[in-house]
Design an enzyme around this catalytic site. Sequence first.
Site, PDB file in Angstrom:
ATOM      1  N   GLY A   1       0.819  -1.203   0.000  1.00  0.00           N
ATOM      2  CA  GLY A   1       0.000   0.000   0.000  1.00  0.00           C
ATOM      3  C   GLY A   1       0.851   1.251   0.000  1.00  0.00           C
ATOM      4  N   CYS A   2       0.223   2.375  -0.329  1.00  0.00           N
ATOM      5  CA  CYS A   2       0.968   3.630  -0.428  1.00  0.00           C
ATOM      6  C   CYS A   2       1.454   4.093   0.949  1.00  0.00           C
ATOM      7  CB  CYS A   2       0.107   4.697  -1.101  1.00  0.00           C
ATOM      8  SG  CYS A   2      -1.549   4.887  -0.436  1.00  0.00           S
TER       9      CYS A   2
END
Lengths: 350, 350, 350, 350
Positions: free
Chosen positions: C153-154
């Site tokens: 994920g970011c």
Amino acid sequence: MTDNKLRVAIVGSTGYGGVELIRLLQAHPYIEITSVISSSSSGVPISDGFPHLTNIVAKNLDGVNPAEIAQAADLVFTATPSGVSAKLVPELLAAGLKVIDLSGDFRLKDGTAYEQWYKHPAPSSELLEKAVYGLCEVFGDEVKGVDFISNPGCYPTATLLGLIPAINAGWIDPASLIIDAKSGVSGAGRGTSLMTHFAEINENFKAYKVNKHQHIPEIEQVLSQVSGEPVTVTFTTHLVPMTRGIMSTMYATLKGSYTEEDFIGLYREYYKDRSFVRIRDNGVWPATKEVSGSNYCDIGFAVDARTNRLTVISVIDNVVKGAAGQAIQNLNLMMGWEESLGLTFTPVYP
Amino acid sequence: MTDNKLRVAIVGSTGYGGVELIRLLQAHPYIEITSVISSSSSGVPISDGFPHLTNIVAKNLDGVNPAEIAQAADLVFTATPSGVSAKLVPELLAAGLKVIDLSGDFRLKDGTAYEQWYKHPAPSSELLEKAVYGLCEVFGDEVKGVDFISNPGCYPTATLLGLIPAINAGWIDPASLIIDAKSGVSGAGRGTSLMTHFAEINENFKAYKVNKHQHIPEIEQVLSQVSGEPVTVTFTTHLVPMTRGIMSTMYATLKGSYTEEDFIGLYREYYKDRSFVRIRDNGVWPATKEVSGSNYCDIGFAVDARTNRLTVISVIDNVVKGAAGQAIQNLNLMMGWEESLGLTFTPVYP
Amino acid sequence: MTDNKLRVAIVGSTGYGGVELIRLLQAHPYIEITSVISSSSSGVPISDGFPHLTNIVAKNLDGVNPAEIAQAADLVFTATPSGVSAKLVPELLAAGLKVIDLSGDFRLKDGTAYEQWYKHPAPSSELLEKAVYGLCEVFGDEVKGVDFISNPGCYPTATLLGLIPAINAGWIDPASLIIDAKSGVSGAGRGTSLMTHFAEINENFKAYKVNKHQHIPEIEQVLSQVSGEPVTVTFTTHLVPMTRGIMSTMYATLKGSYTEEDFIGLYREYYKDRSFVRIRDNGVWPATKEVSGSNYCDIGFAVDARTNRLTVISVIDNVVKGAAGQAIQNLNLMMGWEESLGLTFTPVYP
Amino acid sequence: MTDNKLRVAIVGSTGYGGVELIRLLQAHPYIEITSVISSSSSGVPISDGFPHLTNIVAKNLDGVNPAEIAQAADLVFTATPSGVSAKLVPELLAAGLKVIDLSGDFRLKDGTAYEQWYKHPAPSSELLEKAVYGLCEVFGDEVKGVDFISNPGCYPTATLLGLIPAINAGWIDPASLIIDAKSGVSGAGRGTSLMTHFAEINENFKAYKVNKHQHIPEIEQVLSQVSGEPVTVTFTTHLVPMTRGIMSTMYATLKGSYTEEDFIGLYREYYKDRSFVRIRDNGVWPATKEVSGSNYCDIGFAVDARTNRLTVISVIDNVVKGAAGQAIQNLNLMMGWEESLGLTFTPVYP
């Protein structure tokens, strides 16, 4: 027409704090602005540099002359840079003026701390003592009837209003405080620099002065006073690509088993007679735009049972509640008027 | 407490026009909002969707029921989409309410033109005739005492105020008019779409509805009326990555030898009794931020002797002078009050 | 022409992750995109919805058909929403395709945790086990030669790269971790909602999902693995009025007496063979714009001797290093190529 | 390693044009940057002022010394302010360097016009004559093999590419041209001033230099040359609250009966061998973000049968196609290379 009005002068009228004082005071029923003052631009109409004031304020800018100010006004707002207020305020007080100073020069009671964080010589300890720190919702009673108020900083206002009830109640550990603060670019003032260049800050998010911001000792001074023990905080400041607004996201370890509802109740009770603090319902947190252009400070909570920590989110408009609005609120309290007089602006949304 | 106040209801309270009416009316001394109405969200507190109204407006949203509205209010603002107003307004008028409609449904006198540009069935020609077009600075006298006002569009307001004095004086050629208009994103309303998605419009500048915008016939109708001949304009609309503000940059061929000072004088004379139009000095042009949050329309000029053309630059806050502010100005005129009542907000700067 | 190139398909080509894969892969020497796929828009040219791809990508969008994808491609990127990947990926793997999944569906090894945070049924435990978590700079060796990678994920990417070397060295207390994260609006995807409406988020700063973000268990899973003990973090997410960029500002208590220079040295050593992590010099912190459009993660430090705490500031472009860029970096590692292949974009500044 | 590469120096490396040259040239296969030069900051690493270049460009900034530049480089880009190039370029040419100048100093063939619009003394008429005006898609053939190119201005590039095919075909009346141009703030350069202060331009839209911009004579010179008659245009420039991008919205009276499809066909034919101009389909207009970070110029049309006028909308990234990108395109043409070499960047979206 000025017979019944308090005559007010504004030094630093061409900065963002000064020009916001002018905007807000247009709506104040008991005030007349008799002089708008700028050391750099005296002699020209203020609307030359601020065309939004066209047909609203017709005055030319005056120079900085305490004797003339004392002729023209009863009270002066000094929206001047730190270092400048330290020199100017004593002269204004000596000339018989009431003073509300928006700089950081008279906020710290400890001159040594001032010199360490501000890198200027401190004002006299007598004056530091005399200045009343005008965090209205907490120290409003102390402001009544005094002649000289030091208006709180923008970050400290958002931060302290968000922490004091919990510290005061002993529900959180003062040694655990971490404050992650974010500000719009107007907080850096109207001076030009790469830091405020549109192309550098637009579509950008940056930290600055990490652990070094001069508002740290101001926050610590008040929290130490409230808690009765020395408080040291971790404090980070960030610049947001927007013009107005401050959010302080604050973290603390709980000293007991408290829920969001407990904090909501505690804060609503603490601020129950204060119209400018609004406590959000459970599960909702305030955004900066929800107070934009207004004197509100909005606060929300999250308790994380997994880590036993409290998160407090507090937002203000840095130019209003963090500067000009609170200064007028202080003026109202000083004069014994209703504290919200002339300040009941609905936030501008969107 | 409502004995001496006009009771007002707002249909479409959860759109940007409606919520701005609520903001502005907080400062109006003769008005009480008795009902905030939304077809989509009735029953919940308006501050749920608009937390900036917390502690300011405590009301729940009401549903759209003309009979109930007529019980609660004397006058209703319809800040409803085009097509909706066409159906609702006749019922409200029939229920005995005064109506100020902010949609485009009653601006065009020619129902055929309406259907061509709006793609909806037109209201009855009787109602189209009855609606008074409330461009206050031009048709303010016609508004006095009427029951039903059609509030002008945002683009037409900025454009017409910038062109009418010159057209009226015969100084520019109506056949030469080119209008290059730019709007902030709030003009597209609160509905969600790719066109208003932050990541799509931030750091972007785009044209839309080139030669197709439904405000074109509204502009042409008024200019034709003022000039006494059919006027057709070239009109382009653009979206600016900002929330509020409209600028119309307008081009016309001069019909004689006129200078900027001539136009400044002409416009200042034309608007001399109108406090919301401000004419800039020679060599200075207004920017949208200089009217933000206020009801002003600011106008500047450039004459190019090389091409014999006039450039007029006119700016407004689309949500205020382009919608809610002008609607209240119309209300003031309708009631015979001072037109600036409750509208003397200083622009928010920066 | 495709004889020597890896044939790649992209499912979810009309989301921001998918369209960024397309941008970046134009510069990759060993890849050919053979199919761009969208469940919602198949049949139309991709440049209809994304005119910036005019003359660059001529393809029509294909529908989602695993058998057809397996005909057209060797590897597929699934840039699909969580919940969709969980269903689609097993079919793609069964069809013999290599898969790099950009959703959150295969990041958590614990299906129960997945269901708690994501509110969807978890994929089979067999597939969760099979998916290799592709945080390249930490687990790059594990990615080599596998068929199925779960792309991080970011927020976890920015956060974990900023914390792992210090956790791994035992210099900070994992129980003390507080993460204050900020993201640009593209992180919310291309779907329309009030949260991404320009007028709602422009000139606004807001917190969301406080303590509730689904990236929390992903961060905790990796930190627990690195530290060898269960780690629980306090994690706040905020939305910044900008399109691209994430900053994680992270706080931890020191477990010894370390200086900024110590951390700079530690991190430079840890990442010495990794070209996409850049460690700032003492007293300087990275801003999001300094990595915009690029695959870099930039990190800076501040040690506060007063509070014995470390502050780590880590920035990425959420669409590149936080999504499409790291996915390609994973592809490079999977294939045994140089990890920076096709990814050596200089950040776009300003 | 430089044996086969052209050695390039960049004067003005700390401006936006210079630093963009550095970004773009990282991807050019035949170029090596051997010196980055700044009159104001020589001696320090360029990454000190531009941290996005960390680990990408390791060089220190050099001072401005033509003899040293001639030792280090074969060709020099002068990304220097107008007035500075006029003095420096002759020395660089005399030292035997090829020069591509990005300033306005050598664009006007008429020194008198230069002095009138630029308010500096003009370069020698010999040099003005020698400079080849590098509007690649129009004068690309003239650039081949020369030593000295004057790179077009940002506004002229967007404007001329949007007008020349129609002027050249005689389909529009050159006497009717009105150009309404809008630029992002990077166009104002990196110098600090109130005009580029974030708080002044964010959430603002303003006109500047109406009829006075120094790009007017550049546009008129080229249009006069193309049309064979003196052309005078009305030209307005506006500042948009975004960093990158220019849109020219252009208006002209048709000289016959032409449709949008006619213009689309005409322009596609005119630019058929030019990869950086993209003509939009009927009913679609380009937005600035669709070319951001790239060397494209995208153009769309609207014909208004009601007014017999053409509207042309042309967009570029002012820092790329309007400055550094076109300069490299000129370099490619000068050297006889493929004009798109090193410039095939996909626009960054969103």
